[in-house]
Design an enzyme around this catalytic site. Structure first.
Site, PDB file in Angstrom:
ATOM      1  N   ARG A  50      -1.132 -12.772 -10.407  1.00 11.46           N
ATOM      2  CA  ARG A  50       0.215 -12.268 -10.101  1.00 11.46           C
ATOM      3  C   ARG A  50       1.157 -13.427  -9.746  1.00 11.46           C
ATOM      4  NH1 ARG A  50       0.982  -7.748  -5.516  1.00 11.46           N
ATOM      5  NH2 ARG A  50       0.607  -9.547  -4.172  1.00 11.46           N
ATOM      6  N   ARG A 103      17.973 -27.195 -13.476  1.00  7.76           N
ATOM      7  CA  ARG A 103      17.687 -28.483 -14.134  1.00  7.76           C
ATOM      8  C   ARG A 103      17.825 -29.657 -13.171  1.00  7.76           C
ATOM      9  NH1 ARG A 103      21.556 -27.489 -19.252  1.00  7.76           N
ATOM     10  NH2 ARG A 103      22.869 -27.011 -17.462  1.00  7.76           N
ATOM     11  N   LYS A 151       7.140 -11.253  -7.598  1.00  6.17           N
ATOM     12  CA  LYS A 151       7.036 -11.530  -6.160  1.00  6.17           C
ATOM     13  C   LYS A 151       7.742 -12.853  -5.849  1.00  6.17           C
ATOM     14  CE  LYS A 151       3.692 -11.002  -2.422  1.00  6.17           C
ATOM     15  NZ  LYS A 151       4.420 -10.051  -1.607  1.00  6.17           N
ATOM     16  N   GLU A 184       9.322   1.866  -2.926  1.00 10.23           N
ATOM     17  CA  GLU A 184       8.232   1.258  -2.150  1.00 10.23           C
ATOM     18  C   GLU A 184       8.686   1.032  -0.714  1.00 10.23           C
ATOM     19  OE1 GLU A 184       7.222  -2.711  -3.596  1.00 10.23           O
ATOM     20  OE2 GLU A 184       9.282  -3.048  -4.233  1.00 10.23           O
TER      21      GLU A 184
HETATM   22  N1  PXG Z   1       5.654  -4.200  -2.095  1.00  9.27           N
HETATM   23  C1  PXG Z   1       6.258  -5.282  -1.550  1.00  9.27           C
HETATM   24  C2  PXG Z   1       7.738  -5.390  -1.627  1.00  9.27           C
HETATM   25  C3  PXG Z   1       5.497  -6.261  -0.911  1.00  9.27           C
HETATM   26  O1  PXG Z   1       6.103  -7.325  -0.372  1.00  9.27           O
HETATM   27  C4  PXG Z   1       3.488  -4.979  -1.414  1.00  9.27           C
HETATM   28  C5  PXG Z   1       4.314  -4.045  -2.036  1.00  9.27           C
HETATM   29  C6  PXG Z   1       2.012  -4.759  -1.412  1.00  9.27           C
HETATM   30  O2  PXG Z   1       1.350  -5.622  -2.317  1.00  9.27           O
HETATM   31  P1  PXG Z   1      -0.151  -6.061  -2.089  1.00  9.27           P
HETATM   32  O3  PXG Z   1      -0.486  -6.875  -3.288  1.00  9.27           O
HETATM   33  O4  PXG Z   1      -0.182  -6.864  -0.823  1.00  9.27           O
HETATM   34  O5  PXG Z   1      -0.964  -4.823  -2.001  1.00  9.27           O
HETATM   35  C7  PXG Z   1       4.086  -6.111  -0.808  1.00  9.27           C
HETATM   36  C8  PXG Z   1       3.226  -7.087  -0.059  1.00  9.27           C
HETATM   37  C9  PXG Z   1       3.899  -8.399   5.366  1.00  9.27           C
HETATM   38  C10 PXG Z   1       4.225  -8.919   3.995  1.00  9.27           C
HETATM   39  O6  PXG Z   1       4.246  -9.069   6.354  1.00  9.27           O
HETATM   40  C11 PXG Z   1       3.810  -8.278   2.821  1.00  9.27           C
HETATM   41  C12 PXG Z   1       4.158  -8.797   1.576  1.00  9.27           C
HETATM   42  C13 PXG Z   1       4.942  -9.929   1.557  1.00  9.27           C
HETATM   43  C14 PXG Z   1       5.350 -10.528   2.716  1.00  9.27           C
HETATM   44  C15 PXG Z   1       4.994 -10.057   3.942  1.00  9.27           C
HETATM   45  O7  PXG Z   1       3.334  -7.316   5.449  1.00  9.27           O
HETATM   46  N2  PXG Z   1       3.831  -8.302   0.315  1.00  9.27           N
END
Ligand code: PXG
Length: 298
Positions: A50, A103, A151, A184
């Site tokens: 990812r 760039r 991400k 989400e």
């Molecule tokens: N949606 C978003 C917007 C996210 O940032 C998820 C879904 C879940 O993805 P995973 O792969 O972890 O199942 C995320 C997860 C935190 C934190 O503090 C979480 C995320 C990024 C930064 C901080 O909980 N990503």
């Protein structure tokens, strides 16, 4: 803690990046949030895939092979002698100048990996009663400008949504997409249970969460009907159960949304079942990469 920074391990206080780094100036970069449980990094390959997919989408060429990135992550855990931890790899476009033109970032992208011993995101008592959530007025990032399935370091919308939750004493904020469908949580994916079926929004307008994927797989194996489809806020309010999923949150029951009780107002049986199943597959070689040789041989 020692930090991996551009090929070296440096003490936390010395882990510094340039004020001209485009990650800092513009959120121009990508990242991952990964967990290690009892010596095994959960779904490391999926997180690496990812990360590289996100970087490819925004045209950042990560100066490490996927294998080298995995090794850097595992080595960061080893130098810090960690077994259960949170891991944050970050890749930015690197140092440029004050213009946005990528760039101008002539050097290599900046790569760092931070690890911290793990502490639970939501306290046990919050998980036991179920989270209180709100539907945030801040919409999720648009798929045609800042795609939420990439991400990237652009988290301002998510942070604004989280601030809305904080202001009313809620545990989490649920974000809608640009069309008003449920997308989400501020840092997690969302599921509802209705009439024994599990529903979650497609990953066009939400991050393809690795926990989300895992939950879909576990639920299907357990005989549940799972569907990825768009639904609205009213579907949330009348759901039998609701939960959020994420690396940090794992599977967290939602008991209330914008003042409406969800189902019985307590964590539901399907949520509980999935939490048990999830717990049973963390910290094992089938789903994780061993950090230490000795663990691998056991
Ligand atoms: N949606 C978003 C917007 C996210 O940032 C998820 C879904 C879940 O993805 P995973 O792969 O972890 O199942 C995320 C997860 C935190 C934190 O503090 C979480 C995320 C990024 C930064 C901080 O909980 N990503």
């Amino acid at each position: 803690m020692k930090i991996y920074l551009d090929g070296r391990f440096v003490p936390e206080e010395e882990a510094k990046v340039s004020v001209f780094d485009h990650g800092l100036l513009y959120g121009d970069g990508v990242f991952e949030g990964i967990r290690a449980y009892d010596g095994y990094v959960f779904k490391l390959d999926q997180h690496i895939d990812r990360l590289y997919a996100s970087a490819h989408a925004i045209m950042i060429d990560i100066p490490l092979t996927k294998r080298e990135m995995s090794d850097a992550i595992l080595e960061t855990l080893r130098v810090n002698e960690l077994e259960s931890s949170y891991i944050r790899p970050v890749v930015t476009r690197g140092a440029g100048d004050l213009g946005i033109d990528p760039r101008k970032c002539k050097g290599k992208p900046t790569v760092f990996v931070i690890t911290k011993p793990w502490r639970s995101l939501f306290p046990e008592e919050v998980l036991a009663r179920g989270l209180k959530a709100i539907v945030a007025s801040t919409r999720n990032k648009a798929m045609d400008s800042c795609p939420p399935n990439v991400k990237s370091l652009n988290y301002l919308a998510n942070i604004m949504a989280k601030i809305e939750a904080n202001m009313v004493g809620a545990d989490e904020a649920i974000m809608l997409d640009q069309n008003g469908f449920v997308a989400e949580g501020s840092a997690d994916n969302i599921f509802i249970v209705k009439d024994g079926r599990l529903l979650t929004p497609p990953t066009v307008t939400a991050l393809p969460g690795i926990t989300r994927d895992t939950v879909i797989e576990l639920a299907r194996k357990d005989g549940l009907d799972v569907s990825e489809e768009y639904f609205g806020v009213a579907n949330l309010f009348v759901a039998d159960e609701c939960f959020i999923t994420g690396t940090a949150a794992e599977i967290a029951p939602v008991a209330e949304i914008s003042g409406r009780r969800i189902g019985t107002g307590k964590p539901g049986p399907i949520t509980d079942r999935l939490r048990d199943l999830f717990k049973s597959i963390t910290g094992i070689p089938e789903t994780g990469t061993a950090i230490y040789e000795a663990v691998a041989k056991q």
